[in-house]
Write a protein that holds these residues in place. Sequence first.
Motif, PDB file in Angstrom:
ATOM      1  N   ILE A   1      10.009  -8.196 -35.858  1.00  0.00           N
ATOM      2  CA  ILE A   1       9.589  -9.536 -36.308  1.00  0.00           C
ATOM      3  C   ILE A   1       8.478 -10.116 -35.417  1.00  0.00           C
ATOM      4  CG2 ILE A   1      10.383 -11.917 -36.627  1.00  0.00           C
ATOM      5  CD1 ILE A   1      13.134 -10.761 -37.348  1.00  0.00           C
ATOM      6  N   LYS A   2       7.481 -10.694 -36.058  1.00  0.00           N
ATOM      7  CA  LYS A   2       6.374 -11.354 -35.340  1.00  0.00           C
ATOM      8  C   LYS A   2       6.317 -12.829 -35.754  1.00  0.00           C
ATOM      9  CE  LYS A   2       4.461  -7.636 -33.498  1.00  0.00           C
ATOM     10  NZ  LYS A   2       4.383  -7.468 -32.038  1.00  0.00           N
ATOM     11  N   GLY A   3       6.143 -13.706 -34.783  1.00  0.00           N
ATOM     12  CA  GLY A   3       5.944 -15.124 -35.105  1.00  0.00           C
ATOM     13  C   GLY A   3       4.572 -15.306 -35.736  1.00  0.00           C
ATOM     14  N   THR A   4       4.482 -16.135 -36.781  1.00  0.00           N
ATOM     15  CA  THR A   4       3.160 -16.447 -37.331  1.00  0.00           C
ATOM     16  C   THR A   4       2.605 -17.665 -36.597  1.00  0.00           C
ATOM     17  OG1 THR A   4       3.914 -18.042 -38.962  1.00  0.00           O
ATOM     18  CG2 THR A   4       3.994 -15.708 -39.604  1.00  0.00           C
ATOM     19  N   ASP A   5       1.416 -18.097 -36.987  1.00  0.00           N
ATOM     20  CA  ASP A   5       0.830 -19.293 -36.360  1.00  0.00           C
ATOM     21  C   ASP A   5       1.498 -20.574 -36.857  1.00  0.00           C
ATOM     22  OD1 ASP A   5      -0.795 -17.407 -35.325  1.00  0.00           O
ATOM     23  OD2 ASP A   5      -2.678 -18.470 -35.735  1.00  0.00           O
ATOM     24  N   PHE A   6       2.463 -20.449 -37.758  1.00  0.00           N
ATOM     25  CA  PHE A   6       3.041 -21.640 -38.393  1.00  0.00           C
ATOM     26  C   PHE A   6       4.498 -21.820 -37.983  1.00  0.00           C
ATOM     27  CE2 PHE A   6      -0.295 -19.828 -40.956  1.00  0.00           C
ATOM     28  CZ  PHE A   6      -1.180 -20.895 -41.014  1.00  0.00           C
ATOM     29  N   ASP A   7       4.857 -23.072 -37.672  1.00  0.00           N
ATOM     30  CA  ASP A   7       6.232 -23.370 -37.238  1.00  0.00           C
ATOM     31  C   ASP A   7       7.239 -22.911 -38.278  1.00  0.00           C
ATOM     32  OD1 ASP A   7       5.642 -24.517 -34.872  1.00  0.00           O
ATOM     33  OD2 ASP A   7       5.475 -26.546 -35.676  1.00  0.00           O
TER      34      ASP A   7
ATOM     35  N   PHE B   1      -1.802 -13.330 -42.438  1.00  0.00           N
ATOM     36  CA  PHE B   1      -1.230 -13.972 -41.248  1.00  0.00           C
ATOM     37  C   PHE B   1      -1.788 -13.400 -39.941  1.00  0.00           C
ATOM     38  CE2 PHE B   1       2.040 -15.333 -44.327  1.00  0.00           C
ATOM     39  CZ  PHE B   1       1.995 -16.692 -44.058  1.00  0.00           C
ATOM     40  N   ARG B   2      -2.816 -12.564 -40.037  1.00  0.00           N
ATOM     41  CA  ARG B   2      -3.538 -12.040 -38.866  1.00  0.00           C
ATOM     42  C   ARG B   2      -2.649 -11.179 -37.964  1.00  0.00           C
ATOM     43  NH1 ARG B   2      -8.327 -15.284 -38.094  1.00  0.00           N
ATOM     44  NH2 ARG B   2      -8.289 -17.017 -39.549  1.00  0.00           N
ATOM     45  N   VAL B   3      -1.615 -10.608 -38.539  1.00  0.00           N
ATOM     46  CA  VAL B   3      -0.724  -9.756 -37.749  1.00  0.00           C
ATOM     47  C   VAL B   3      -1.157  -8.303 -37.961  1.00  0.00           C
ATOM     48  CG1 VAL B   3       1.692  -9.011 -37.451  1.00  0.00           C
ATOM     49  CG2 VAL B   3       1.166 -11.417 -37.896  1.00  0.00           C
ATOM     50  N   ARG B   4      -1.037  -7.496 -36.907  1.00  0.00           N
ATOM     51  CA  ARG B   4      -1.424  -6.091 -37.055  1.00  0.00           C
ATOM     52  C   ARG B   4      -0.399  -5.350 -37.907  1.00  0.00           C
ATOM     53  NH1 ARG B   4      -3.291  -5.897 -30.870  1.00  0.00           N
ATOM     54  NH2 ARG B   4      -5.052  -7.292 -31.208  1.00  0.00           N
TER      55      ARG B   4
ATOM     56  N   PRO C   1      17.660 -27.979 -41.676  1.00  0.00           N
ATOM     57  CA  PRO C   1      18.373 -27.405 -40.536  1.00  0.00           C
ATOM     58  C   PRO C   1      18.557 -28.385 -39.373  1.00  0.00           C
ATOM     59  CG  PRO C   1      16.657 -25.922 -41.294  1.00  0.00           C
ATOM     60  CD  PRO C   1      16.479 -27.185 -42.055  1.00  0.00           C
TER      61      PRO C   1
ATOM     62  N   LEU D   1       5.189 -16.612 -28.730  1.00  0.00           N
ATOM     63  CA  LEU D   1       5.539 -16.443 -30.134  1.00  0.00           C
ATOM     64  C   LEU D   1       6.368 -15.181 -30.230  1.00  0.00           C
ATOM     65  CD1 LEU D   1       3.449 -18.638 -30.787  1.00  0.00           C
ATOM     66  CD2 LEU D   1       2.951 -17.329 -32.843  1.00  0.00           C
ATOM     67  N   ARG D   2       7.303 -15.185 -31.142  1.00  0.00           N
ATOM     68  CA  ARG D   2       8.181 -14.030 -31.274  1.00  0.00           C
ATOM     69  C   ARG D   2       7.350 -12.760 -31.500  1.00  0.00           C
ATOM     70  NH1 ARG D   2      13.644 -13.969 -34.748  1.00  0.00           N
ATOM     71  NH2 ARG D   2      14.319 -11.905 -34.153  1.00  0.00           N
ATOM     72  N   GLY D   3       7.660 -11.731 -30.775  1.00  0.00           N
ATOM     73  CA  GLY D   3       6.935 -10.471 -30.914  1.00  0.00           C
ATOM     74  C   GLY D   3       5.702 -10.395 -30.025  1.00  0.00           C
ATOM     75  N   TYR D   4       5.389 -11.513 -29.328  1.00  0.00           N
ATOM     76  CA  TYR D   4       4.209 -11.536 -28.445  1.00  0.00           C
ATOM     77  C   TYR D   4       4.620 -11.999 -27.040  1.00  0.00           C
ATOM     78  CZ  TYR D   4       1.734 -11.254 -32.887  1.00  0.00           C
ATOM     79  OH  TYR D   4       1.285 -10.850 -34.116  1.00  0.00           O
TER      80      TYR D   4
ATOM     81  N   LYS E   1      -5.400 -14.523 -33.913  1.00  0.00           N
ATOM     82  CA  LYS E   1      -3.966 -14.772 -34.138  1.00  0.00           C
ATOM     83  C   LYS E   1      -3.388 -15.440 -32.893  1.00  0.00           C
ATOM     84  CE  LYS E   1       0.397 -13.958 -35.394  1.00  0.00           C
ATOM     85  NZ  LYS E   1       0.851 -15.132 -34.672  1.00  0.00           N
ATOM     86  N   THR E   2      -2.626 -16.514 -33.075  1.00  0.00           N
ATOM     87  CA  THR E   2      -1.982 -17.170 -31.937  1.00  0.00           C
ATOM     88  C   THR E   2      -0.943 -16.222 -31.337  1.00  0.00           C
ATOM     89  OG1 THR E   2      -2.216 -19.241 -33.124  1.00  0.00           O
ATOM     90  CG2 THR E   2      -0.716 -19.240 -31.239  1.00  0.00           C
TER      91      THR E   2
ATOM     92  N   ALA F   1       9.112 -27.121 -44.504  1.00  0.00           N
ATOM     93  CA  ALA F   1      10.237 -27.994 -44.896  1.00  0.00           C
ATOM     94  C   ALA F   1      11.369 -27.933 -43.884  1.00  0.00           C
ATOM     95  CB  ALA F   1      10.752 -27.595 -46.270  1.00  0.00           C
ATOM     96  N   GLY F   2      11.196 -27.124 -42.824  1.00  0.00           N
ATOM     97  CA  GLY F   2      12.220 -27.082 -41.773  1.00  0.00           C
ATOM     98  C   GLY F   2      13.195 -25.927 -41.925  1.00  0.00           C
TER      99      GLY F   2
ATOM    100  N   ARG G   1      12.449 -28.783 -36.226  1.00  0.00           N
ATOM    101  CA  ARG G   1      11.629 -29.990 -36.403  1.00  0.00           C
ATOM    102  C   ARG G   1      11.862 -30.610 -37.776  1.00  0.00           C
ATOM    103  NH1 ARG G   1       7.652 -26.884 -33.517  1.00  0.00           N
ATOM    104  NH2 ARG G   1       7.296 -27.841 -31.491  1.00  0.00           N
TER     105      ARG G   1
ATOM    106  N   ARG H   1      14.287 -22.134 -41.507  1.00  0.00           N
ATOM    107  CA  ARG H   1      13.884 -20.982 -40.694  1.00  0.00           C
ATOM    108  C   ARG H   1      13.608 -19.840 -41.664  1.00  0.00           C
ATOM    109  NH1 ARG H   1      19.225 -20.679 -37.446  1.00  0.00           N
ATOM    110  NH2 ARG H   1      19.887 -21.042 -39.579  1.00  0.00           N
TER     111      ARG H   1
ATOM    112  N   ARG I   1       1.565 -20.548 -27.131  1.00  0.00           N
ATOM    113  CA  ARG I   1       1.159 -21.953 -27.163  1.00  0.00           C
ATOM    114  C   ARG I   1       1.274 -22.487 -25.745  1.00  0.00           C
ATOM    115  NH1 ARG I   1       4.092 -24.160 -32.587  1.00  0.00           N
ATOM    116  NH2 ARG I   1       3.489 -22.416 -33.867  1.00  0.00           N
TER     117      ARG I   1
ATOM    118  N   ARG J   1      -3.723 -23.313 -28.053  1.00  0.00           N
ATOM    119  CA  ARG J   1      -3.229 -22.019 -28.498  1.00  0.00           C
ATOM    120  C   ARG J   1      -4.052 -20.922 -27.861  1.00  0.00           C
ATOM    121  NH1 ARG J   1      -0.853 -22.084 -34.391  1.00  0.00           N
ATOM    122  NH2 ARG J   1       0.304 -24.030 -34.233  1.00  0.00           N
TER     123      ARG J   1
ATOM    124  N   ARG K   1      -7.849 -16.070 -44.009  1.00  0.00           N
ATOM    125  CA  ARG K   1      -6.676 -15.485 -43.347  1.00  0.00           C
ATOM    126  C   ARG K   1      -5.643 -16.560 -43.006  1.00  0.00           C
ATOM    127  NH1 ARG K   1      -8.233 -10.533 -39.443  1.00  0.00           N
ATOM    128  NH2 ARG K   1      -6.060 -10.040 -39.893  1.00  0.00           N
TER     129      ARG K   1
END
Lengths: 247, 469
Positions: free
Chosen positions: A72-78, A48-51, B61, B118-121, B96-97, A29-30, B42, A32, B100, B89, A219
């Motif tokens: 913090i780790k980015g996931t595969d999703f925006d 989320f496939r994060v270690r 946002p 990606l943050r943390g990577y 895990k991505t 939904a935009g 976005r 953060r 990008r 990706r 996953r």
Amino acid sequence: MRIFATYNIKGGVGKTSAAVNLAHLSGQAGHRTLLWDLDPQGAATYIFRVRPRVKGGGKALVRGQRDLDAAIKGTDFDGLDLVPADFTYRNMDLQLDGTKRPTRRIRQLLRPLDDEYDVVFLDCPPSISLVSENVLHAADTLLVPLIPATLSVRTFDQLANFVGDFEGRQPEISAFFSMVDRRKRLHRELVAQLPAERSGILKTAIPALSIIEQMAERRAPVTAFAPRSAATSGYQDLWTEVSQNIS
Amino acid sequence: MSRTWLDTFDWRLYAAGLALEWAGDDAAAALTLRLPDGRLLRAAVPGLSPPVHVADLPAGPLRDALAGPVWPRALLPVATVTGSVAENRVRNRDEKTVARVLIDRPDTGAGWIAVSPLRGYEGAAARIARRLSRVDGIVAATGTPYDDALAVADRSPNGYRTSAVPKLQPETPATVAIAAILGNFAAAMYDNAPGVIDAIDTEFLHDFRVAVRRTRSVLKLTGDAMQPDLIDRFGAEFRWLGDLTTPVRDLDVYLLGFPDMAAGLTSADPRDLEPFRVFLRRHRATERRRLVRGLRSRRFQRLMTEWPAELAAVQDDSGPAIADVARRRVELAFRRVIKHGERITADSPGDMVHALRKRCKELRYLLEVFRSLHEPTAHRRLVAELKKLQDCLGDFQDGEVQREAVRAFAAAMMDEGRVPAPTVLAMGELAAQLDARQLRARAELVGRLGPFLSQKNRARIATLTGESR
């Protein structure tokens, strides 16, 4: 920043599923969004496939030796980031006990991220402990999944009383029925009756569906891999109900 | 696919270091806003069609980040690039991505490869970028795809013409310098007229009027340094343009300030004012039709052709240098302000206060026009003092003018019939608030005049104009 926590004293009631899917919808939904997997079992982290590892473990976070920001780790999703679980979180109670304000530490750790995230989800381990008490103090909204059973209702009342005794700020409690089996008469009756009888119970009920269980296998959030499923539509309705007034 | 970057007519996003990209097919269209720190926001915008007003975007946002810099302007296309964009990706062992990789192949110009961590990577992305940079034919980028698109676009941030005054050289003949100043204002009128006609946003008319007003002031205050027939031939035309554009701008000011006006009510319910808003909108629509007819007329077209041609033909007439003209005009305007200002007391009639306001405006225009010839510190301090005085005078006059306007609107609404009593009462409260505003301004006025008329300021004028810089 609006903080949601998915919480129930009982385990296996759909807490992590709600946290994972609602966090995904929030990012979509935009907003953060940050999801903090506080459960040492690390189910959300796995999805989320994060270690499942945080440098220095829970201890370094609790003692302030490391910022939450660095974990913090980015996931595969925006728009959706994750603080992964760490097996050392199982000792977090002991670590929290040694701090100055042991029931407010998680809120303190989140404070520097106020401008960075619009929405935070805390996926809390079941039980009543210092960790869960921290979460209750940090959250603006407690999302409480309830399996339609008489005992669940009693648990909900206990939680409402416990939170009602807090001095100062209290989180809003929003319970919703989870793992609802429409074939069971008791489920149907409770889902129909209870929202009218008690305040704080949402209209949306999440059905018991095998596709939700497939999240661990795929996953990914069900809202991502099955966007047109009944499960996604349930979480979407739930998100619409709880996401009012997020700026 | 095509990608279009959007910005306001006056490049507000560009100035704020923001880039707004609109891509995707109608139903799947999305806006991506790149913030100065590289973060992306976005929003899905199915069926988007420029000009875009921020209020029409989905809440979230992205809209929040745009609202401040953009309001009340609309977003217009500035550059479009067609080509293909593919997102790849890079994944680790857990699928895990970790980064990008965006491959951007525009139909014309160079292609782009962008590696987003990606943050943390971040380590993984840095490794990928290092490996790619070793591939023959790939070179590190210094700009962005938006920079490339802008380089070939019809509009560019440097091409935006405001009513700003060009930098003047003290020794330039006054005729040539004044023609250059007026030429800038004429260009701003020419550029803004189509946006007024197409009703893109309210600021086209505002900027158009600023150019008209400045043109009239320069003609009035320094026109005698030019050929004598210039004012005779064109003065009336610019007065006509001023009168033509006033009603719509006045109504715009009420409508833009409406939410604040309604929120300021203490006794009446803000919703009671809604019929007033409807009335203002309806009248604006009527006045706009008249305005558009005027801007499409042969009279306006002729003015926009003949006036710039006249200015371009101005030549060095061996007359005084601009610095001399500037010094004399600023000193005269300042003396007039002093003369009017010294007569003002707490009980002076409104007419005397209005006359002082006009003299202050003239001085301000001259200070702005000749700024580049002035000693900067004295100029800045003098303008700051003058501005405080003008704000107070503005409150005094606006309070009066707007109060009378609200009364006239109420009377007109009553004549038209069907105006609810609560609306008339709410408008009465508005008029009372405006009255109170004028009284406050009157109470402040004498206190504000003191510092402006002080010896210190008189000395500043001498520093400002005493020697040409």
